[in-house]
Design a protein around this motif. Structure first.
Motif, short mmCIF file in Angstrom:
data_model
loop_
_atom_site.label_atom_id
_atom_site.label_comp_id
_atom_site.label_asym_id
_atom_site.label_seq_id
_atom_site.Cartn_x
_atom_site.Cartn_y
_atom_site.Cartn_z
N TRP A 1 54.34 20.47 40.93
CA TRP A 1 52.96 20.19 41.31
C TRP A 1 52.20 19.61 40.13
CZ3 TRP A 1 50.34 23.58 45.49
CH2 TRP A 1 51.25 23.86 46.50
N ARG A 2 51.19 18.81 40.43
CA ARG A 2 50.33 18.23 39.39
C ARG A 2 49.34 19.30 38.93
NH1 ARG A 2 49.23 11.86 40.88
NH2 ARG A 2 51.39 11.37 41.47
N LEU A 3 49.37 19.64 37.66
CA LEU A 3 48.59 20.75 37.14
C LEU A 3 47.20 20.30 36.72
CD1 LEU A 3 51.36 22.44 34.96
CD2 LEU A 3 50.86 22.75 37.40
N VAL A 4 46.19 20.97 37.26
CA VAL A 4 44.81 20.60 36.96
C VAL A 4 44.05 21.68 36.21
CG1 VAL A 4 44.66 19.01 38.91
CG2 VAL A 4 43.99 21.41 39.23
N ALA A 5 44.51 22.93 36.29
CA ALA A 5 43.74 24.02 35.70
C ALA A 5 44.65 25.22 35.48
CB ALA A 5 42.57 24.40 36.61
N ARG A 6 44.07 26.31 34.98
CA ARG A 6 44.78 27.57 34.83
C ARG A 6 43.81 28.71 35.06
NH1 ARG A 6 43.08 29.35 29.71
NH2 ARG A 6 42.38 27.62 28.37
N LEU A 7 44.33 29.84 35.50
CA LEU A 7 43.49 31.01 35.64
C LEU A 7 42.95 31.44 34.29
CD1 LEU A 7 45.43 33.36 38.11
CD2 LEU A 7 43.58 31.79 38.62
N ALA A 8 41.69 31.87 34.27
CA ALA A 8 41.12 32.42 33.04
C ALA A 8 41.85 33.72 32.68
CB ALA A 8 39.63 32.67 33.23
N ASP A 9 41.81 34.08 31.43
CA ASP A 9 42.57 35.24 30.95
C ASP A 9 42.21 36.52 31.67
OD1 ASP A 9 42.61 34.10 27.48
OD2 ASP A 9 43.90 33.62 29.18
N ASP A 10 40.97 36.63 32.13
CA ASP A 10 40.55 37.88 32.76
C ASP A 10 40.72 37.88 34.28
OD1 ASP A 10 38.62 36.01 33.28
OD2 ASP A 10 36.92 37.31 32.87
N ALA A 11 41.39 36.85 34.81
CA ALA A 11 41.60 36.78 36.26
C ALA A 11 42.61 37.83 36.70
CB ALA A 11 42.08 35.39 36.66
N ALA A 12 42.43 38.33 37.92
CA ALA A 12 43.35 39.34 38.46
C ALA A 12 44.74 38.75 38.64
CB ALA A 12 42.82 39.85 39.80
N ALA A 13 45.76 39.57 38.43
CA ALA A 13 47.14 39.13 38.60
C ALA A 13 47.38 38.75 40.06
CB ALA A 13 48.10 40.23 38.17
N LEU A 14 48.06 37.65 40.26
CA LEU A 14 48.35 37.20 41.62
C LEU A 14 49.40 38.08 42.29
CD1 LEU A 14 48.40 33.34 41.16
CD2 LEU A 14 46.64 34.71 42.26
N PHE A 15 50.29 38.63 41.49
CA PHE A 15 51.32 39.50 42.06
C PHE A 15 51.63 40.63 41.10
CE2 PHE A 15 55.67 40.83 43.07
CZ PHE A 15 55.56 41.01 44.43
N ASP A 16 51.50 41.85 41.61
CA ASP A 16 51.76 43.04 40.82
C ASP A 16 52.53 44.02 41.70
OD1 ASP A 16 51.81 45.38 39.38
OD2 ASP A 16 49.66 45.44 38.98
N PRO A 17 53.84 44.18 41.47
CA PRO A 17 54.65 45.03 42.35
C PRO A 17 54.24 46.49 42.34
CG PRO A 17 55.89 44.36 40.41
CD PRO A 17 54.63 43.57 40.40
N THR A 18 53.43 46.91 41.37
CA THR A 18 52.97 48.30 41.33
C THR A 18 51.68 48.50 42.11
OG1 THR A 18 51.64 48.02 39.30
CG2 THR A 18 53.98 48.50 39.04
N ALA B 1 50.87 44.16 46.91
CA ALA B 1 51.34 43.58 45.65
C ALA B 1 50.75 42.20 45.42
CB ALA B 1 52.86 43.52 45.65
N ALA B 2 50.58 41.41 46.49
CA ALA B 2 50.03 40.05 46.37
C ALA B 2 48.52 40.08 46.49
CB ALA B 2 50.62 39.15 47.45
N LEU B 3 47.85 39.38 45.59
CA LEU B 3 46.39 39.31 45.63
C LEU B 3 45.91 38.53 46.84
CD1 LEU B 3 43.63 39.79 44.22
CD2 LEU B 3 44.01 37.60 43.05
N LEU B 4 46.63 37.46 47.20
CA LEU B 4 46.19 36.57 48.28
C LEU B 4 47.10 36.71 49.49
CD1 LEU B 4 45.49 33.36 46.14
CD2 LEU B 4 43.86 35.12 46.87
N SER B 5 46.49 36.74 50.68
CA SER B 5 47.22 36.86 51.94
C SER B 5 46.77 35.75 52.88
CB SER B 5 46.95 38.23 52.59
OG SER B 5 47.40 39.28 51.76
N PRO B 6 47.62 35.37 53.86
CA PRO B 6 47.22 34.35 54.82
C PRO B 6 45.88 34.67 55.48
CG PRO B 6 49.55 34.80 55.04
CD PRO B 6 49.01 35.82 54.07
N GLY B 7 45.03 33.66 55.53
CA GLY B 7 43.70 33.82 56.11
C GLY B 7 42.61 34.07 55.08
N ASP B 8 42.97 34.51 53.87
CA ASP B 8 41.96 34.76 52.84
C ASP B 8 41.27 33.46 52.45
OD1 ASP B 8 42.62 37.42 52.83
OD2 ASP B 8 43.66 37.38 50.89
N ARG B 9 40.01 33.59 52.11
CA ARG B 9 39.21 32.44 51.66
C ARG B 9 39.09 32.49 50.14
NH1 ARG B 9 37.35 34.68 56.23
NH2 ARG B 9 36.19 36.22 55.01
#
Length: 204
Positions: A168-185, A189-197
Motif C-alpha cells: 500500500w502507498r503509505l501516507v501517515a502513521r499512528l501517533a505514539d499514544d494511539a491505541a493498539a490496533l490488535f492486542d490478544p490480551t 482483541a481488535a480495536l476496529l470491527s466491521p461497521g465501526d466509523r
C-alpha cells in the motif's frame, strides 16, 4: 446474490458490492445458533453451531432484506491520531494532482467505515477514501512496513497493526499514544470491527 454451502454448518453469501455486504451482515445478525459473521469485499461467511437451524434460514432472511439500505447497528466511533509523514505521501499527492497539504486535508477530513478485516489480525479495510486518493498499490511491495503505518490502495485506506510486507502507498502513521490496533490480551482483541466509523486526527 448467490449462496454456497461451506460444510454442514456454514453458508457463504456472495453479493455484488461492499454496501450489499454490510446490509447482508446486518440482516443476518441474530439468527439462531450464529457463531460468526465474516464479511469480505463481496462475500459474507455465516457460521453456526453444529446442527443449528439458522443455516437453513439464511435464504429466507436475505429474501426479505433490503440490501440497498444502509445498515443500522451498534457500531463504534473511533478517532485515531496520526502523523502525516508517510514514505509515499508526496507520490500520492502528485498522482492526485494535489499539494501535500491538500492531500493531507483530503485524507484526514473523510469519514471512514470499516468494511471488513483481514490480511493480518487487526487490519481493517476502511471505505470512504476520497476518489482522488484512490490509487493502485506500489509496483514493488516493501518487504517491511512499519507498525502503525497508514496506507491507501484502490478504494481503501488501512493501518498496518504490525510490521509486515505490504504494497500500500503509505501516507501517515499512528501517533505514539494511539491505541493498539490488535492486542490478544484485550477483549475484543481488535480495536476496529466491521461497521465501526473511523476518523483520522492530524497531530504534529
Amino acid at each position: 446474490m448467490r449462496l454456497r454451502r461451506c460444510g454442514p454448518d456454514a453458508v457463504l453469501v456472495e453479493v455484488d458490492s461492499l454496501s450489499e455486504v454490510a446490509a447482508a451482515r446486518a440482516a443476518l445478525t441474530g439468527l439462531p445458533g450464529l457463531v460468526e459473521l465474516v464479511p469480505a469485499a463481496r462475500t459474507v461467511l455465516v457460521s453456526f453451531e453444529p446442527g443449528s437451524p439458522g443455516s437453513r434460514q439464511v435464504q429466507a432472511v436475505l429474501d426479505q432484506a433490503d440490501l440497498s439500505a444502509a445498515p443500522v447497528g451498534d457500531s463504534a466511533d473511533v478517532t485515531l491520531p496520526v502523523v502525516y509523514d508517510g514514505a509515499d505521501l508526496e507520490l500520492v499527492a502528485e498522482t492526485a494532482g494535489l499539494s501535500v497539504d491538500e492531500a493531507i486535508a483530503l485524507h484526514s477530513s473523510a469519514d471512514y467505515t470499516v468494511a471488513f478485516c483481514g490480511f493480518a489480525p487487526g487490519f481493517a479495510y476502511l471505505t470512504g477514501l476520497p476518489e482522488l486518493l484512490q490509487q493502485p498499490r506500489l509496483g514493488n511491495p516493501r518487504t517491511r512496513v512499519p507498525t502503525g503505518s497508514v496506507g491507501v490502495a484502490g478504494e481503501f485506506t488501512g493501518i498496518y497493526p504490525r510490521s509486515s510486507p505490504g504494497g500500500w502507498r503509505l501516507v501517515a502513521r499512528l501517533a505514539d499514544d494511539a491505541a493498539a490496533l490488535f492486542d490478544p490480551t484485550r477483549e475484543p482483541a481488535a480495536l476496529l470491527s466491521p461497521g465501526d466509523r473511523v476518523r483520522f486526527e492530524v497531530v504534529s
